[in-house]
Design a protein around this motif. Structure first.
Motif, PDB file in Angstrom:
ATOM      1  N   CYS B 137      57.394  38.859  25.270  1.00 30.86           N
ATOM      2  CA  CYS B 137      58.192  37.715  25.703  1.00 30.86           C
ATOM      3  C   CYS B 137      57.780  37.227  27.088  1.00 30.86           C
ATOM      4  N   CYS B 138      57.507  38.169  27.973  1.00 31.89           N
ATOM      5  CA  CYS B 138      57.155  37.781  29.327  1.00 31.89           C
ATOM      6  C   CYS B 138      55.924  36.880  29.337  1.00 31.89           C
ATOM      7  N   GLY B 174      54.752  42.090  29.610  1.00 30.92           N
ATOM      8  CA  GLY B 174      55.550  42.427  28.444  1.00 30.92           C
ATOM      9  C   GLY B 174      55.607  43.906  28.191  1.00 30.92           C
ATOM     10  N   ALA B 202      60.746  43.722  33.183  1.00 30.05           N
ATOM     11  CA  ALA B 202      61.348  45.044  33.152  1.00 30.05           C
ATOM     12  C   ALA B 202      60.526  45.994  32.292  1.00 30.05           C
ATOM     13  N   CYS B 203      60.009  45.493  31.190  1.00 28.35           N
ATOM     14  CA  CYS B 203      59.289  46.372  30.278  1.00 28.35           C
ATOM     15  C   CYS B 203      58.038  46.948  30.912  1.00 28.35           C
ATOM     16  N   CYS B 233      63.834  39.927  33.052  1.00 27.05           N
ATOM     17  CA  CYS B 233      63.635  40.150  31.627  1.00 27.05           C
ATOM     18  C   CYS B 233      63.972  38.869  30.884  1.00 27.05           C
ATOM     19  N   PRO B 234      63.069  37.978  30.756  1.00 24.61           N
ATOM     20  CA  PRO B 234      61.782  37.922  31.437  1.00 24.61           C
ATOM     21  C   PRO B 234      61.944  37.345  32.831  1.00 24.61           C
ATOM     22  N   ARG B 623      64.969  39.063  21.511  1.00 25.98           N
ATOM     23  CA  ARG B 623      63.594  39.438  21.831  1.00 25.98           C
ATOM     24  C   ARG B 623      62.735  39.657  20.586  1.00 25.98           C
TER      25      ARG B 623
END
Ligand code: SF4
Lengths: 350, 928
Positions: B137-138, B174, B202-203, B233-234, B623
């Motif tokens: 997603c990021c 991501g 965050a991931c 996030c994101p 997500r």
């Protein structure tokens, strides 16, 4: 006397090398700016702001500094001599084409000859010949990298460049028949006395310009390095300045073909109503001529860049079809028709 | 505008005696133009980058904290400690001398080096070329950062390079999965020095919402040295730009003398971790082996509360025996939901008739009705499916979804079938196999429904059920050699804590203390290897257990020698829209074999979903397909609302809001996909960026209503989370009535007639209507082939039956149709939107009260929506507890990929890129 000529030539070479390299560096910035405008963005504007300069004027320097100081990776699996040779071929072949390109007026009664090797009879042939050497850089890079993407890129480009040599060469023959010389100054002179090439040879111009896109690996014909398919194409494995040299080579090529376009079809230094003739040689006239020719070249370059950010890409087989099934036949027709007309005119007019 | 001054107050940090000019690292201040325009100063110490070791002994780069000295103190310090002057300057006016020293003269080594550093750093800071790869997603926000609204190009960093050899900056954008980690490490090693890593989101920084997943690396810094962390996030594009500025500051503080990459003997490459029974970091392999052999994991698990197993549903709904709560008290009997496979289905009477017909045709005992589904013995499955497809009056030609549930006494594989000729007559087939691990065996439906291909492989991968007759039954999301079948209830992940959230360890943390998941696991990381594993020596980073490409049928291996070769496109490749991979076999430029390889973004959505409470799962659905979070919310809400029954019937206004949001999502998603399809065809980003502009407007609406651009988390069971803010509808109306149509026209006008586009797309990647149905494709892909199947029409949900809209279909089923159908669908969406924004009533937006805890009756449900990518289905088994017993996502992107090979064979590489683009996959949803 000869010594002076020699020194003059050396100075000219140095100047041209310096100027073109600098221009190329800034062309990359121009391209990025054009991309930004085409995409409704701002584009680079920070670099140089620290020193009070607008519009990221130092961006090329920063890019250059970074590239020079970057680690130059030579992967273990490459064929080393060829891998190192390839970028040099790319850049050298792109540079030596400039030997015969007139940047301004040339002639016995001019202030200076704006050409390293003035009045070469087969100037155009030389440019085309040298230009087609560039393909070796691409093929060798693709082959020596020992990388599948690079390999496909190299294969594509060899096929592409060889195919487009033909329409490129043939499309200018009409113009040369009219001008009756391979010397670019003669061609300009002819145009200044009669009409611009683009008017008398419209088909030739279109064919030439299209093939020029293919010759310079520009979209919509940038298959050898088509990013979405082949990552980086032939230069996938190249890093740092070696990659930078391919980059420079590409832009140098663009400058060369733009010059040829301007010289063959856009009348060189000629502009209507300014009264410039091949013989006019005053300081102002000379400056005007140089200005006009570089201005036109810049326009051609802008056009080439603009296209890149506008069109999608052809597929490989379509590209080949276009060259062999449409452009070459059209170029032949153009040549035969021009030859016929020239012959008729020469026979019955005079 | 730059001043360079050696700050005399700098600590003698580097402190290596012997070289006088090395005593103090130089410090510089540099003015940086801020985004908003004003100039501010950045003080940065001279890169005291040290090499150190972290807690478990791995080498890391440690950057000293940035020490800022207030200017007043600096001036003070300066007057107190005048710099040592060279002798020849004594005749100069001291004040002038000071000025000169400050701004101009190179009076000592330190200053000279300082100047070199300034130039050296300036080159790198101004020309950070990122590696063009996005993980999850990021990455979408990363792409948005390049769009006209944010424009990373201003920093000279828009040159995304596809090849790591030419990149300076790796933006890890991501979730880093175990499957992907070796490739990220390899890419990192391939980048030339000096190179920087930015953990975006965050991931990438620490595992983020997916941290507890079995296939998720708890932050990329477990393997690579990270320079800058960007939280979020994101993270919004602004945050990414801020991260870039932070990196530039860090670069400003480096010196050429101390730069680690010029030191001999410093090994900066990271070893590539190995995919064995789990992802093993080769730097800590001895430790891992020792702890595994001690059986620490098993010891810990023995003491944990395990997930409860419930018995499979039976024909006459006897109440499930009350399960024992940990305290020993019997749990109250859960409420039962109405038994129906989906909200719109064949109906009880029809099902009874169908069961009778099956029993009559194929012998008694073929079908029994169990909880509104047909229970079929395994050996009759293929016959029954063939009958349903070919001879039944309602032709069940469409395998909508296939999933499995692990019950106490069996593993049930169930199939949702629907008919494209009589849409809305969904039925559910149940087949049951032995429960024990690796015992289950079923006949494959591969030859009846080609759409079963990837889904059967998924069941095999996740549950260990083998499908006899499947031509190529291999793991699909995890890699061959992974030690477990993770969706079985008896598999506990390395970070497992308790069957449902909120975990007790998180509640009683107490002041100043919190528990990190790493502390719970004996390995100190997300690692779990069976105690019996001995073969540590064979682990190597150069193995590629995911990529061993199966040979396409009919290709002789010897031919490989002559003129065919294999190319692995992806998972890092400019065309794959994420971390998707295609193993392609080429003959010249022609594709003679193609196998999709996926799982690089498998972040264990379903397993995590079984522990989340129902409400808690909403943000996770965001997500899935991160371009369409509102649509995903919708599907999930529908599934749970089906179980909850009338109690959760959304009020009118909420229904309208839902439709508005879903259709805005469709427009935004199609804009994106059309733009990037053109990008795939070589139109370098220009159409894409124009399309994104409109998407941004829609995202603004989302942000206004829900608080987040992309991860909206806006739907609730029985409504939506909050009412629309005042003014929202006006703005929405303005966009819908004025802008969208014009923009769509513009795209249509400039793109659809383009000669090159036509050449590239007409007749390419043709999928016949028959194939499209057989391969279970959905959404625009199915409709482009001429099948007018749209869940909004076939099985209307929400209030879609009230709106006027057409279901556009294509004719040829080629690339062009798949492109153009999206333009047409956007127009229809705008049509629906116009009706909705005109008619939306006032009123409440949520049925019942807002609450954190939601009681969901036991039962099964399948909620389906027409998402922009196709039919999105949520299959949920509830057992009356706070979390779903089984939670499965029928993801359109994943199933559409089944048809990829079919469309690509015989075409060229360039076509494959376009065809993949026309499927419009999103990896978060493909791999879940
Ligand atoms: S869940 Fe998605 S948006 Fe959130 S940090 Fe991870 S990759 Fe980024």
């Amino acid at each position: 006397m000869t010594l002076w000529v020699l020194i003059g030539i050396v100075i000219k070479i140095l100047m041209i090398v310096g100027i073109t390299q600098g221009t190329v560096a800034y062309l990359i910035l121009v391209e990025r700016k054009i991309a930004a405008y085409a995409q409704d963005r701002i584009g680079p504007n920070r670099c140089g702001a620290q020193f009070g300069l607008p519009a990221a004027l130092l961006q090329p320097l920063a890019d250059g500094a970074k590239m020079l100081l970057k680690e130059d990776v030579v992967p273990k699996y490459v064929t080393k001599p060829l891998y190192i040779l390839a970028p040099w071929i790319a850049i050298v072949t792109a540079m030596i084409g400039f030997a015969v390109v007139p940047f301004g007026p040339v002639g016995p009664n001019q202030l200076i000859d704006f050409q390293i090797a003035p009045n070469v009879d087969m100037g155009l042939l030389y440019v085309l010949a040298v230009g087609s050497l560039a393909v070796y850089g691409v093929i060798l890079a693709g082959w020596a990298s020992n990388n599948k993407y690079a390999f496909i890129g190299g294969l594509r480009s060899s096929a592409q460049l060889i195919s487009y040599e033909l329409p490129l060469g043939m499309s200018i023959l009409g113009m040369l028949l009219l001008a009756g010389s391979l010397d670019m100054n003669q061609v300009i002179a002819w145009q200044s006395q009669n009409a611009w090439g683009v008017l008398v040879q419209p088909l030739g111009f279109i064919l030439f310009f299209t093939s020029a896109f293919a010759e310079t690996n520009r979209l919509p014909f940038d298959l050898p390095e088509s990013e979405q398919e082949l990552v980086g194409g032939f230069h996938t494995e190249y890093s740092a300045m070696k990659f930078g040299m391919f980059f420079l080579g590409e832009y140098l090529h663009i400058i060369t073909v733009s010059f040829i376009t301007v010289i063959l079809f856009w009348g060189g230094w000629h502009l209507p109503f300014l009264g410039l003739t091949p013989e006019s040689s005053g300081l102002i006239d000379t400056l005007l001529k140089v200005g006009i020719i570089t201005g036109k070249v810049f326009l051609a370059i802008l056009f080439i860049m603009w296209i890149r950010w506008t069109l999608p890409r052809f597929r490989y087989d379509q590209l080949m079809d276009l060259a062999w099934k449409s452009m070459i036949p059209l170029a032949l027709i153009n040549l035969v028709a021009t030859a016929g007309i020239v012959q008729l005119v020469r026979t019955y007019w005079n | 505008m730059t001043s360079r001054n050696a700050a005399p107050d700098a600590p003698a940090a580097g402190g290596r005696a012997g070289h006088p000019w090395r005593k103090r690292p130089a410090r510089f201040s540099m003015s940086v133009m801020d985004a908003a325009g004003p100039v501010f100063r950045v003080e940065s110490p001279a890169a005291p980058l040290r090499r150190g070791r972290d807690a478990i002994g791995r080498p890391v780069r440690i950057a000293a904290p940035i020490v800022r000295t207030p200017p007043s103190i600096r001036r003070l310090a300066m007057t107190n400690q005048p710099p040592v002057r060279p002798e020849w300057t004594t005749t100069i006016d001291p004040i002038l001398q000071k000025e000169l020293e400050r701004y101009v003269l190179v009076t000592n080594w330190e200053k000279l080096l300082g100047m070199v550093d300034v130039v050296y750093n300036w080159g790198r800071r101004s020309s950070l070329w990122p590696l063009g790869f996005g993980l999850a997603c990021c990455a979408i926000e990363m792409i948005c950062t390049a769009s006209s609204r944010f424009d990373i190009a201003r920093f000279g960093a828009e040159v995304f390079r596809g090849s790591p050899r030419q990149a300076d900056l790796m933006i890890v954008s991501g979730t880093v999965t175990k499957t992907m980690m070796p490739l990220i490490a390899r890419l990192y090693d391939q980048m030339p020095e000096p190179k920087y890593v930015m953990a975006m989101g965050a991931c990438a920084s620490g595992g983020g919402p997916f941290k507890e997943g079995y296939n998720v690396v708890s932050g990329v810094d477990k393997h690579l040295p990270v320079d800058v962390y960007v939280p979020g996030c994101p993270p919004t594009p602004q945050a990414l730009l801020n991260g870039l500025i932070a990196l530039q500051r860090k670069i400003d503080g480096e010196t050429i003398v101390q730069a680690p990459w010029y030191r001999g003997g410093v090994e900066r490459d990271v070893p590539i971790p190995a995919l064995g029974p789990d992802l093993v970091d080769l730097r800590t392999v001895e430790l891992a082996a020792e702890r595994t052999a001690q059986g620490l994991i098993e010891k810990r698990e023995a003491g944990l509360e395990k997930p409860r197993l419930i018995p499979a549903p039976t024909a006459d709904p006897v109440d499930p025996p009350p399960a024992e709560a940990p305290s020993g008290k019997p749990v109250k009997k859960p409420k039962q939901a109405v038994a129906r496979p989906s909200a719109v289905w064949l109906g009880d009477a029809g099902l009874a008739e169908l069961a009778d017909r099956l029993n009559a045709e194929l012998g008694a005992g073929t079908a029994a009705i169990v909880q509104a589904g047909l229970l079929i013995p395994a050996e009759k499955l293929v016959d029954a499916a063939r009958f349903l497809r070919d001879r039944n009056p309602i032709r069940y030609d469409y395998l909508a979804s296939l999933q499995s549930v692990h019950y106490q006494d069996c593993i049930e594989v169930n199939y949702h079938l629907d008919s494209t000729s009589r849409p809305g007559s969904l039925i559910l087939l149940r087949v049951r196999v032995a429960e024990a691990e690796g015992e289950g065996e079923l006949p494959s439906l591969y030859h009846v429904y080609r759409g079963a291909d990837l889904q059967e492989r998924e069941v095999y991968d996740m549950m260990g059920v083998r499908f006899v007759g499947h031509p190529e039954l291999k793991r699909i999301l995890m890699w061959e050699g992974f030690a477990y079948h993770p969706l079985r209830k008896d598999y506990l992940e390395p970070y497992y804590e308790a069957p449902t959230k909120v975990f007790a360890s998180r509640v009683d943390e107490g002041f100043g203390r919190h528990v990190r998941a790493e502390e719970l696991n004996p390995h100190g990381t997300n690692l779990k290897i069976p105690q019996g594993f001995k073969d540590w020596a064979s682990l190597s980073g150069s193995n590629d257990p995911k990529g061993e490409a199966p040979l396409p049928g009919g290709v002789q291996v010897e031919e490989l020698e002559s003129d065919q070769f294999q190319v692995s496109m992806g998972p890092q490749h400019p065309s794959t829209h994420g971390v998707f991979r295609m193993n392609v076999r080429l003959d010249g430029e022609t594709i003679v074999g193609l196998k999709p390889v996926m799982g690089y973004m498998h972040r264990n959505h379903e397993k995590i979903g079984e522990r989340n409470t129902f409400l808690m799962n909403f943000p996770f659905t965001d997500r899935l397909d991160y371009l369409t979070s509102m649509g995903n919310n919708f599907g999930y809400a529908l599934a749970i609302e089906q179980l909850m029954g009338d109690e959760a019937k959304p009020p009118e206004r909420a229904e309208y809001i839902r439709v508005i949001m879903a259709e805005l999502t469709r427009v935004a998603s199609h804009m994106w996909s059309v733009g990037f399809l053109l990008n795939d065809l070589g139109a370098f980003f220009t159409p894409a960026l124009y399309a994104i502009e409109e998407r941004e407007l829609i995202l603004d609406l989302f942000e206004w209503a829900s608080g987040s651009r992309m991860m909206c988390n806006y739907f609730r069971f029985g409504g939506v989370a909050a009412d629309l803010p005042p003014g929202w509808l006006d703005r929405c109306r303005a966009i819908v009535e004025d802008r969208l149509d014009r923009k769509i026209d513009e795209l249509d006008r400039y793109l659809s007639g383009n000669e090159i586009l036509l050449d590239r797309t007409k007749g390419v990647g043709v999928l016949s209507a028959e194939d499209a149905v057989g391969y279970s494709t959905g959404g625009p892909v199915l409709r482009a082939s001429g099948v007018a199947y749209d869940v909004r029409r076939a099985a209307p949900y929400g209030i879609y039956d009230r709106f006027e809209f057409a279901v556009p279909t294509g004719r040829a089923g080629d690339l062009y149709d798949r492109y153009y159908i999206r333009i047409l669908e956007m127009r229809e969406s705008v049509r629906i939107l116009k009706q909705a924004v005109r008619k939306i009533p006032e009123g409440p937006v949520l049925a019942g009260k807002k609450s954190y805890q939601i009681k969901v009756p036991a039962g099964e449900a399948y909620g389906r929506v027409e998402n922009p990518k196709g039919e999105l289905g949520f299959y949920v088994v509830a057992d009356g507890s706070a979390a779903a017993y089984r939670y499965h996502v029928r993801s359109p992107s994943f199933i559409n990929l089944t048809a990829l090979e079919r469309m690509c064979l015989g075409r060229t590489i360039a076509d494959v890129v376009g065809i993949l683009g026309s499927l419009d996959i999103v990896l978060g949803e493909v791999d879940r």
